[in-house]
Scaffold this motif. Structure first.
Motif, PDB file in Angstrom:
ATOM      1  N   ARG A 104       0.814  -1.211   0.000  1.00 33.56           N
ATOM      2  CA  ARG A 104       0.000   0.000   0.000  1.00 33.56           C
ATOM      3  C   ARG A 104       0.847   1.261   0.000  1.00 33.56           C
ATOM      4  O   ARG A 104       0.482   2.270  -0.594  1.00 33.56           O
ATOM      5  N   TRP A 105       2.012   1.235   0.656  1.00 32.66           N
ATOM      6  CA  TRP A 105       2.819   2.444   0.763  1.00 32.66           C
ATOM      7  C   TRP A 105       3.311   2.912  -0.604  1.00 32.66           C
ATOM      8  O   TRP A 105       3.540   4.118  -0.790  1.00 32.66           O
ATOM      9  N   MET A 106       3.461   1.979  -1.569  1.00 37.87           N
ATOM     10  CA  MET A 106       3.885   2.387  -2.907  1.00 37.87           C
ATOM     11  C   MET A 106       2.814   3.238  -3.589  1.00 37.87           C
ATOM     12  O   MET A 106       3.130   4.180  -4.322  1.00 37.87           O
ATOM     13  N   PHE A 107       1.549   2.903  -3.364  1.00 38.04           N
ATOM     14  CA  PHE A 107       0.478   3.740  -3.892  1.00 38.04           C
ATOM     15  C   PHE A 107       0.473   5.102  -3.200  1.00 38.04           C
ATOM     16  O   PHE A 107       0.225   6.135  -3.820  1.00 38.04           O
ATOM     17  N   HIS A 108       0.734   5.101  -1.902  1.00 39.41           N
ATOM     18  CA  HIS A 108       0.704   6.349  -1.140  1.00 39.41           C
ATOM     19  C   HIS A 108       1.783   7.326  -1.596  1.00 39.41           C
ATOM     20  O   HIS A 108       1.594   8.546  -1.506  1.00 39.41           O
ATOM     21  N   VAL A 109       2.916   6.797  -2.056  1.00 38.99           N
ATOM     22  CA  VAL A 109       3.995   7.677  -2.521  1.00 38.99           C
ATOM     23  C   VAL A 109       3.508   8.579  -3.658  1.00 38.99           C
ATOM     24  O   VAL A 109       3.746   9.792  -3.666  1.00 38.99           O
ATOM     25  N   GLY A 110       2.808   7.995  -4.622  1.00 37.09           N
ATOM     26  CA  GLY A 110       2.281   8.801  -5.731  1.00 37.09           C
ATOM     27  C   GLY A 110       1.086   9.644  -5.327  1.00 37.09           C
ATOM     28  O   GLY A 110       0.962  10.797  -5.748  1.00 37.09           O
ATOM     29  N   GLN A 111       0.214   9.099  -4.502  1.00 32.61           N
ATOM     30  CA  GLN A 111      -0.983   9.838  -4.086  1.00 32.61           C
ATOM     31  C   GLN A 111      -0.628  11.045  -3.226  1.00 32.61           C
ATOM     32  O   GLN A 111      -1.282  12.091  -3.308  1.00 32.61           O
ATOM     33  N   ASN A 112       0.414  10.915  -2.411  1.00 39.34           N
ATOM     34  CA  ASN A 112       0.804  12.036  -1.560  1.00 39.34           C
ATOM     35  C   ASN A 112       1.319  13.218  -2.367  1.00 39.34           C
ATOM     36  O   ASN A 112       1.221  14.372  -1.929  1.00 39.34           O
ATOM     37  N   LEU A 113       1.895  12.959  -3.543  1.00 33.46           N
ATOM     38  CA  LEU A 113       2.325  14.063  -4.396  1.00 33.46           C
ATOM     39  C   LEU A 113       1.131  14.924  -4.817  1.00 33.46           C
ATOM     40  O   LEU A 113       1.212  16.157  -4.842  1.00 33.46           O
ATOM     41  N   ILE A 114       0.014  14.270  -5.139  1.00 34.45           N
ATOM     42  CA  ILE A 114      -1.192  15.006  -5.520  1.00 34.45           C
ATOM     43  C   ILE A 114      -1.725  15.796  -4.337  1.00 34.45           C
ATOM     44  O   ILE A 114      -2.087  16.978  -4.446  1.00 34.45           O
ATOM     45  N   LEU A 115      -1.764  15.159  -3.170  1.00 32.22           N
ATOM     46  CA  LEU A 115      -2.278  15.831  -1.978  1.00 32.22           C
ATOM     47  C   LEU A 115      -1.396  17.010  -1.589  1.00 32.22           C
ATOM     48  O   LEU A 115      -1.888  18.054  -1.159  1.00 32.22           O
ATOM     49  N   ASP A 116      -0.063  16.853  -1.735  1.00 31.76           N
ATOM     50  CA  ASP A 116       0.837  17.952  -1.401  1.00 31.76           C
ATOM     51  C   ASP A 116       0.619  19.155  -2.301  1.00 31.76           C
ATOM     52  O   ASP A 116       0.638  20.302  -1.849  1.00 31.76           O
ATOM     53  N   SER A 117       0.433  18.901  -3.604  1.00 34.94           N
ATOM     54  CA  SER A 117       0.213  20.022  -4.523  1.00 34.94           C
ATOM     55  C   SER A 117      -1.102  20.724  -4.207  1.00 34.94           C
ATOM     56  O   SER A 117      -1.190  21.954  -4.223  1.00 34.94           O
ATOM     57  N   ASP A 118      -2.150  19.935  -3.899  1.00 36.74           N
ATOM     58  CA  ASP A 118      -3.428  20.537  -3.524  1.00 36.74           C
ATOM     59  C   ASP A 118      -3.310  21.289  -2.205  1.00 36.74           C
ATOM     60  O   ASP A 118      -3.901  22.363  -2.036  1.00 36.74           O
ATOM     61  N   LEU A 119      -2.564  20.735  -1.273  1.00 38.84           N
ATOM     62  CA  LEU A 119      -2.416  21.361   0.038  1.00 38.84           C
ATOM     63  C   LEU A 119      -1.829  22.754  -0.078  1.00 38.84           C
ATOM     64  O   LEU A 119      -2.301  23.707   0.549  1.00 38.84           O
ATOM     65  N   TYR A 120      -0.802  22.896  -0.903  1.00 41.17           N
ATOM     66  CA  TYR A 120      -0.158  24.200  -1.022  1.00 41.17           C
ATOM     67  C   TYR A 120      -1.093  25.220  -1.670  1.00 41.17           C
ATOM     68  O   TYR A 120      -1.179  26.367  -1.235  1.00 41.17           O
ATOM     69  N   LEU A 121      -1.814  24.799  -2.720  1.00 36.91           N
ATOM     70  CA  LEU A 121      -2.770  25.699  -3.358  1.00 36.91           C
ATOM     71  C   LEU A 121      -3.880  26.104  -2.395  1.00 36.91           C
ATOM     72  O   LEU A 121      -4.270  27.275  -2.316  1.00 36.91           O
ATOM     73  N   TYR A 190       5.920  13.403   7.462  1.00 32.05           N
ATOM     74  CA  TYR A 190       6.199  12.389   8.482  1.00 32.05           C
ATOM     75  C   TYR A 190       5.132  12.391   9.576  1.00 32.05           C
ATOM     76  O   TYR A 190       4.503  11.370   9.842  1.00 32.05           O
ATOM     77  N   TRP A 191       4.912  13.555  10.194  1.00 38.89           N
ATOM     78  CA  TRP A 191       3.960  13.613  11.306  1.00 38.89           C
ATOM     79  C   TRP A 191       2.520  13.647  10.827  1.00 38.89           C
ATOM     80  O   TRP A 191       1.607  13.258  11.563  1.00 38.89           O
ATOM     81  N   SER A 192       2.295  14.112   9.602  1.00 39.39           N
ATOM     82  CA  SER A 192       0.924  14.179   9.099  1.00 39.39           C
ATOM     83  C   SER A 192       0.452  12.864   8.486  1.00 39.39           C
ATOM     84  O   SER A 192      -0.751  12.614   8.405  1.00 39.39           O
ATOM     85  N   HIS A 193       1.414  12.014   8.064  1.00 43.13           N
ATOM     86  CA  HIS A 193       0.992  10.767   7.398  1.00 43.13           C
ATOM     87  C   HIS A 193       1.787   9.535   7.838  1.00 43.13           C
ATOM     88  O   HIS A 193       1.198   8.544   8.272  1.00 43.13           O
ATOM     89  N   THR A 194       3.105   9.592   7.730  1.00 43.33           N
ATOM     90  CA  THR A 194       3.921   8.397   7.901  1.00 43.33           C
ATOM     91  C   THR A 194       3.691   7.711   9.241  1.00 43.33           C
ATOM     92  O   THR A 194       3.489   6.491   9.300  1.00 43.33           O
ATOM     93  N   VAL A 195       3.711   8.456  10.331  1.00 41.65           N
ATOM     94  CA  VAL A 195       3.568   7.844  11.651  1.00 41.65           C
ATOM     95  C   VAL A 195       2.154   7.326  11.889  1.00 41.65           C
ATOM     96  O   VAL A 195       1.932   6.492  12.775  1.00 41.65           O
ATOM     97  N   ASN A 196       1.197   7.819  11.106  1.00 45.52           N
ATOM     98  CA  ASN A 196      -0.192   7.410  11.291  1.00 45.52           C
ATOM     99  C   ASN A 196      -0.622   6.307  10.337  1.00 45.52           C
ATOM    100  O   ASN A 196      -1.705   5.736  10.505  1.00 45.52           O
ATOM    101  N   CYS A 197       0.194   6.025   9.328  1.00 43.77           N
ATOM    102  CA  CYS A 197      -0.132   4.997   8.327  1.00 43.77           C
ATOM    103  C   CYS A 197       0.685   3.748   8.625  1.00 43.77           C
ATOM    104  O   CYS A 197       1.922   3.785   8.599  1.00 43.77           O
ATOM    105  N   ARG A 198       0.023   2.638   8.895  1.00 38.92           N
ATOM    106  CA  ARG A 198       0.722   1.411   9.268  1.00 38.92           C
ATOM    107  C   ARG A 198       1.633   0.926   8.151  1.00 38.92           C
ATOM    108  O   ARG A 198       2.763   0.493   8.399  1.00 38.92           O
ATOM    109  N   SER A 199       1.173   1.003   6.903  1.00 39.23           N
ATOM    110  CA  SER A 199       1.971   0.534   5.781  1.00 39.23           C
ATOM    111  C   SER A 199       3.203   1.413   5.572  1.00 39.23           C
ATOM    112  O   SER A 199       4.327   0.914   5.423  1.00 39.23           O
ATOM    113  N   CYS A 200       3.006   2.724   5.546  1.00 40.90           N
ATOM    114  CA  CYS A 200       4.129   3.647   5.328  1.00 40.90           C
ATOM    115  C   CYS A 200       5.107   3.620   6.501  1.00 40.90           C
ATOM    116  O   CYS A 200       6.322   3.719   6.310  1.00 40.90           O
TER     117      CYS A 200
END
Length: 273
Positions: A104-121, A190-200
């Motif tokens: 699952r963490w491999m999918f999250h790597v790509g999905q987090n890029l989309i979320l990061d771009s949206d987050l900044y906007l 890290y604190w917003s996702h990695t520590v809270n996601c079991r797979s990551c």
């Protein structure tokens, strides 16, 4: 997300028109139509899109047919001014085998890029809306196309039924936004996702172990070459161990960069930066 193949020619960057329209808007939220999909906003914080049932032809009614269906569910919960907790899932009835093979963490790597771009906007837009006032959001947003229908629909619902803003009930005085933090903090992963996601989190710990092991192998290889006597090791073996040590060290540095970029902080280079 993959969508149906466009019926119109895309531009050089792959863009194409999105025919979005609001079907119904009331106190219970709104629904929208995109032709190949439907979507609904359920107040106060749930939005989901799904593929509707396709009508079967007369020839197909005699035998059952399999329809690929999927949904995209977002639950975005405001926790404080300028901060929200996002929970989302992608239910579907096809391609389930890939989830058993690819971590699952491999999918999250790509999905987090989309979320990061949206987050900044969203952070920038939130600051601009606060400057002009929640009721005057049109002055800070330029939404001229049908693809912006859902944004306009949400802002209309928020203005009509929620006073244009989240009611913090005195917990946060006036809902004033905090000052913009450093980019490393704003886009922290890290604190917003990695520590809270079991797979990551499991992948992060495992990759850190591999990084340390590669460094140990590199140092140990150099140490063996240095301590061996001149005649105790052939030149080919000596050179091979040196090359192996260099490759191990280089791989550990690459892995350290990969871990930091994907599990700690990825600086999204956005046009509005």
């Amino acid at each position: 997300m993959r969508t149906q193949q466009p019926k119109v020619k895309a531009d050089r960057e792959g863009g194409r028109p999105l025919e979005l329209s609001i079907e119904k808007l009331d106190i219970n939220g709104f629904s929208a139509d995109q032709g190949w999909s439907k979507s609904k906003f359920m107040p106060p914080c749930i939005f989901y899109a799904y593929t509707p049932d396709q009508p079967a032809s007369s020839a197909e009614t005699k035998k059952p047919s399999f329809q690929k269906k999927f949904g995209l569910i977002f639950i975005c919960v405001p926790v404080s001014p300028g901060n929200s907790r996002l929970i989302w899932c992608f239910p579907r009835n096809f391609g389930l085998w890939i989830d058993k093979i690819v971590p699952r963490w491999m999918f999250h790597v790509g999905q987090n890029l989309i979320l990061d771009s949206d987050l900044y906007l969203l952070h920038l837009e939130e600051q601009k809306i606060m400057d002009v006032g929640q009721a005057n959001w049109q002055k800070s947003c330029f939404v001229p196309t049908k693809a912006d229908a859902l944004v306009v629909g949400f802002r209309k619902w928020l203005k009509k039924y929620a006073g244009s803003q989240v009611e913090w009930r005195g917990k946060y005085s006036g809902g004033v936004l905090p000052p913009t933090p450093p980019r490393e903090q704003l886009l922290d992963r890290y604190w917003s996702h990695t520590v809270n996601c079991r797979s990551c989190n499991s992948a992060y710990k495992s990759l850190k172990v591999v990084e340390v092991m590669l460094q140990i192998i590199s140092v140990a290889s150099i140490g063996i070459v240095a301590t061996m006597k001149q005649g105790g090791m052939s030149a080919v073996t000596r050179n091979s161990m040196v090359v192996f040590a260099v490759l191990s060290f280089a791989l550990s540095r690459w892995l350290a960069h990969f871990i930091y970029k994907n599990f700690h902080y990825h600086d999204y280079n956005h046009a509005f930066r």
